[in-house]
Scaffold this motif. Structure first.
Motif, short mmCIF file in Angstrom:
data_model
loop_
_atom_site.label_atom_id
_atom_site.label_comp_id
_atom_site.label_asym_id
_atom_site.label_seq_id
_atom_site.Cartn_x
_atom_site.Cartn_y
_atom_site.Cartn_z
N LYS A 14 -26.75 -30.81 -1.21
CA LYS A 14 -26.30 -32.20 -1.14
C LYS A 14 -25.82 -32.46 0.29
CE LYS A 14 -24.75 -31.99 -5.96
NZ LYS A 14 -23.58 -32.07 -6.88
N ILE A 15 -26.79 -32.62 1.19
CA ILE A 15 -26.47 -32.59 2.62
C ILE A 15 -26.05 -33.95 3.18
CG2 ILE A 15 -28.72 -33.13 3.68
CD1 ILE A 15 -28.21 -30.59 5.45
N GLU A 16 -26.30 -35.02 2.47
CA GLU A 16 -26.03 -36.35 3.03
C GLU A 16 -24.59 -36.54 3.49
OE1 GLU A 16 -26.66 -41.11 2.00
OE2 GLU A 16 -27.42 -39.57 0.64
N PRO A 17 -23.56 -36.12 2.70
CA PRO A 17 -22.19 -36.28 3.20
C PRO A 17 -21.92 -35.53 4.50
CG PRO A 17 -22.19 -35.82 0.85
CD PRO A 17 -23.59 -35.59 1.34
N MET A 18 -22.57 -34.36 4.67
CA MET A 18 -22.38 -33.59 5.89
C MET A 18 -23.03 -34.28 7.08
SD MET A 18 -23.06 -29.73 4.40
CE MET A 18 -22.24 -28.89 5.74
N VAL A 19 -24.23 -34.84 6.88
CA VAL A 19 -24.92 -35.55 7.96
C VAL A 19 -24.11 -36.79 8.36
CG1 VAL A 19 -27.04 -36.73 8.64
CG2 VAL A 19 -27.16 -34.73 7.14
N LYS A 20 -23.60 -37.50 7.37
CA LYS A 20 -22.80 -38.69 7.65
C LYS A 20 -21.54 -38.32 8.42
CE LYS A 20 -20.97 -42.88 5.54
NZ LYS A 20 -19.76 -42.89 6.39
N LYS A 21 -20.90 -37.21 8.02
CA LYS A 21 -19.69 -36.77 8.71
C LYS A 21 -20.01 -36.40 10.16
CE LYS A 21 -16.43 -36.47 6.80
NZ LYS A 21 -15.84 -35.37 6.05
#
Length: 298
Positions: free
Chosen positions: A147-154
């Motif tokens: 679930k990489i989207e939160p990491m990319v957004k951060k």
């Protein structure tokens, strides 16, 4: 004369293009790999890579489903790997270092099971079998998760934010929901600043951790767990652990120590257990296998 005019026009064009290209590509803020992790998860590990390179290589190989040779190429260039584990077992891995960009072209190919795409304006590679996603937004950062989207957004929030002297203030860090702003100063130093060779672990939700490491759940409430894992006499498959349990109630300490001593004595584990605070228990010389650690981050 005509050639001279053309040369002058070409020079002006080059200077103008250079000027505008510099303006349109501002320098990004450096992104601390630690802060790409989401706050509020069940467990966090900080792994100095080079002293634990065999462990990290095997972890990258197993998680990313790449060859040992490709995994070794990555880990040889890494400095620190930070791992977060959620209550449902999902992991986030964020690493810092001088990451070889050549790896992208060599290993993340469709014939190796990877498919490129875009998430939050960053290139992300998804492994079609495991659904792990890998993002390398800079030569200093790499992160991996299902679930990489939160990491990319951060990452984007930090990289493109406007800071004084490229560092967020406490207010900015809190508003950006950075992991460093959500931990106590003591816990942050333990996980981020006091690193040498040992793997550091902190769990604010320690039920899963205690079951894996101690063989069963503790029958008393535990507020948090801190652990230091060192290589056991150079044996890469085994670690020696110092474990600190902060219990919710001081009155349960003696009973918990007695219970643990019976459990360890019965299983032949040569651990030493002592009370080190009003509601704190410290266990030293606790042997843990590499497989037990992998079980936590699968």
């Amino acid at each position: 004369m005509r050639r001279l005019k053309l040369a002058k026009l070409a020079a002006v064009a080059v200077i103008t293009a250079s000027f505008f290209s510099c303006k349109s590509a501002p320098e990004l803020n450096p992104v601390d790999a630690f802060d790409v992790l989401e706050p509020g998860l069940a467990m966090y590990l900080s792994v100095p890579v080079q002293p634990n390179i065999d462990f990290v290589t095997l972890a990258v190989q197993n998680l990313a489903k790449i060859s040992e040779n490709d995994a070794r190429k990555i880990t040889e260039r890494l400095e620190t790997a930070y791992i977060a584990v959620d209550s449902d077992g999902e992991i986030q891995l964020s690493a810092s270092g001088n990451i070889p960009t050549a790896f992208v072209g060599l290993a993340l190919r469709e014939k190796n099971g990877w498919k490129g795409g875009i998430v939050e304006q960053q290139t992300v590679y998804t492994h079609q079998q495991t659904q792990y996603q890998l993002c390398l937004p800079s030569s200093s950062n790499a992160f991996l998760s299902r679930k990489i989207e939160p990491m990319v957004k951060k990452y984007n929030d930090i990289a493109f934010a406007t800071f004084q002297e490229n560092k967020p203030s406490k207010v900015e860090a809190y508003n950006l929901n950075l992991l460093s702003s959500r931990l106590t100063e003591k816990t942050y130093r333990f996980l981020h600043e006091e690193l040498a060779a040992d793997i550091k672990l902190y769990s604010p939700k320690p039920q899963v951790f205690t079951k894996v490491f101690l063989g069963s759940e503790i029958g008393v409430p535990v507020n948090s767990v801190f652990a230091e894992l060192s290589q056991y006499q150079g044996v890469k498959e085994q670690f020696n652990v110092k474990l600190i349990l902060n219990l919710a109630e001081a009155r349960t300490v003696k009973a918990t120590i007695a219970m643990m001593k019976i459990a360890f004595f019965g299983s032949g584990i040569p651990a030493k257990i002592t009370q080190t605070g009003p509601s704190q228990i410290t266990i030293i010389d606790l042997p843990v296998t590499q497989e037990q650690i992998f079980f936590l981050i699968r």
